[in-house]
Design a protein around this motif. Structure first.
Motif, PDB file in Angstrom:
ATOM      1  N   SER A 200       0.748  -1.235   0.198  1.00  0.00           N
ATOM      2  CA  SER A 200      -0.063  -0.060  -0.055  1.00  0.00           C
ATOM      3  C   SER A 200       0.642   1.289   0.004  1.00  0.00           C
ATOM      4  O   SER A 200       2.104   1.161   0.358  1.00  0.00           O
ATOM      5  CB  SER A 200      -0.672   0.160   1.426  1.00  0.00           C
ATOM      6  OG  SER A 200      -0.198   0.080   2.283  1.00  0.00           O
ATOM      7  N   GLU A 202       0.408   3.731   1.847  1.00  0.00           N
ATOM      8  CA  GLU A 202       0.653   4.088   3.441  1.00  0.00           C
ATOM      9  C   GLU A 202       1.878   3.173   3.931  1.00  0.00           C
ATOM     10  O   GLU A 202       2.633   3.819   4.651  1.00  0.00           O
ATOM     11  CB  GLU A 202      -0.588   3.421   4.162  1.00  0.00           C
ATOM     12  CG  GLU A 202      -2.007   4.329   3.968  1.00  0.00           C
ATOM     13  CD  GLU A 202      -2.738   4.357   2.774  1.00  0.00           C
ATOM     14  OE1 GLU A 202      -3.716   4.850   2.422  1.00  0.00           O
ATOM     15  OE2 GLU A 202      -2.092   3.029   2.077  1.00  0.00           O
ATOM     16  N   SER A 205       4.955   5.212   2.236  1.00  0.00           N
ATOM     17  CA  SER A 205       5.477   6.233   2.846  1.00  0.00           C
ATOM     18  C   SER A 205       5.709   6.017   4.303  1.00  0.00           C
ATOM     19  O   SER A 205       6.711   6.785   4.619  1.00  0.00           O
ATOM     20  CB  SER A 205       4.038   7.038   2.902  1.00  0.00           C
ATOM     21  OG  SER A 205       3.440   7.317   1.743  1.00  0.00           O
ATOM     22  N   ASP A 253       4.316   3.257  12.937  1.00  0.00           N
ATOM     23  CA  ASP A 253       3.576   3.611  11.891  1.00  0.00           C
ATOM     24  C   ASP A 253       3.740   2.339  10.821  1.00  0.00           C
ATOM     25  O   ASP A 253       2.941   1.753  10.410  1.00  0.00           O
ATOM     26  CB  ASP A 253       3.743   4.783  11.288  1.00  0.00           C
ATOM     27  CG  ASP A 253       2.955   5.285  10.207  1.00  0.00           C
ATOM     28  OD1 ASP A 253       1.726   4.788  10.114  1.00  0.00           O
ATOM     29  OD2 ASP A 253       3.134   6.075   9.583  1.00  0.00           O
ATOM     30  N   ASN A 257       1.273  -0.520   9.731  1.00  0.00           N
ATOM     31  CA  ASN A 257       0.924  -0.736   8.179  1.00  0.00           C
ATOM     32  C   ASN A 257       1.403  -2.118   7.767  1.00  0.00           C
ATOM     33  O   ASN A 257       0.754  -2.713   6.804  1.00  0.00           O
ATOM     34  CB  ASN A 257       1.465   0.403   7.333  1.00  0.00           C
ATOM     35  CG  ASN A 257       0.811   1.525   7.350  1.00  0.00           C
ATOM     36  OD1 ASN A 257      -0.316   1.867   6.858  1.00  0.00           O
ATOM     37  ND2 ASN A 257       1.168   2.613   7.989  1.00  0.00           N
TER      38      ASN A 257
END
Length: 269
Positions: A200, A202, A205, A253, A257
């Protein structure tokens, strides 16, 4: 299933025991009539151990607590706090017994840190879970049972939360573990896709954000100091110095993810 059981106290608020984490690990409170609401942890993976295996039971339950602690952190809560003797008990024939002693055994501790789950029990529990609804925390526990890399990364996160000395070192290990699994490289501040699976935006990133902190993690002088991954070198510190909390937030994070990626891979969620 075994006719006896092992359990350990967890010194958290009584509401902790209401956390639904599935069938691999059980959380429950003491006797309401005795005003004993201290949460307990038990597991069929530990109940396969005999009464003479107190050391291994202690380390196995301790590893499970660490896994749950990591999931708590990923859910935005504080880690599980452990204070000295967690209170290990053996239950059989309506009697609770304390092991006479449990001595330090680093070999058993390491074995149970790497994998506190029994293969036969894992298969039985997973067969029961087929077609049953599950929440995110339960899915992550199942992933920790089924996938050694998920288990390793959760334990690295938990150990870093326990002791700040390991936070940056473990962050880099987790980062490299994920890049290697997804067949991703890094070049000039970018995450480079090779022949790995689709991920993804996300997750991509999040990995890029964590990559920006690696120079700080690796550099002692002018960087992370004695928390750095390396000892003293001639490498220059990056121009932008993050806080430890910045690195921690980036790691959480990435982990969240990546675990969403793993949930989709295993459970189609």
């Amino acid at each position: 299933m075994s006719e006896h059981s092992w359990l350990m106290m967890i010194y958290e608020n009584p509401g902790f025991a209401s956390w639904n984490i599935g069938r691999h690990i059980y959380l429950w409170n003491g006797d309401d009539d005795m005003a004993d609401l201290t949460p307990r942890i038990s597991s069929p993976h530990v109940d396969v151990l005999g009464e003479d295996e107190g050391n291994r039971a202690y380390y196995r339950l301790s590893s499970m607590i660490r896994l749950l602690s990591a999931i708590r952190v990923l859910n935005g809560h504080d880690k599980i706090h452990s204070f000295g003797d967690l209170g290990l008990y053996f239950y059989n024939q309506n009697r609770y017994k304390r092991p006479s002693y449990y001595s330090k055994d680093v070999d058993i501790e390491f074995e149970e840190l790497m994998n506190p789950f029994d293969d036969t029990i894992a298969k039985q529990v997973e067969e029961q879970a087929v077609g049953q609804p599950s929440n995110r925390s339960e899915d992550i526990v199942r992933l920790a049972v089924l996938d050694p890399l998920v288990r390793e990364n959760l334990l690295l996160l938990s150990l870093g939360e326990e002791q700040i000395l390991y936070l940056l070192i473990n962050t880099y290990k987790i980062f490299e573990n994920i890049l290697n699994e997804l067949d991703l490289g890094k070049s000039q501040g970018k995450i480079v896709k090779r022949n790995g699976p689709e991920i993804s935006e996300e997750l991509h990133s999040a990995l890029v954000s964590l990559l920006k902190h690696t120079g700080f993690i690796n550099t002692k002088k002018g960087g992370a100091g004695f928390l750095s991954r390396h000892g003293q070198t001639k490498d220059r510190a990056p121009k932008e110095i993050p806080t430890i909390q910045d690195v921690r937030h980036s790691l959480i994070d990435v982990m969240n993810n990546w675990l969403d990626f793993k949930r989709n891979e295993y459970f189609g969620k």
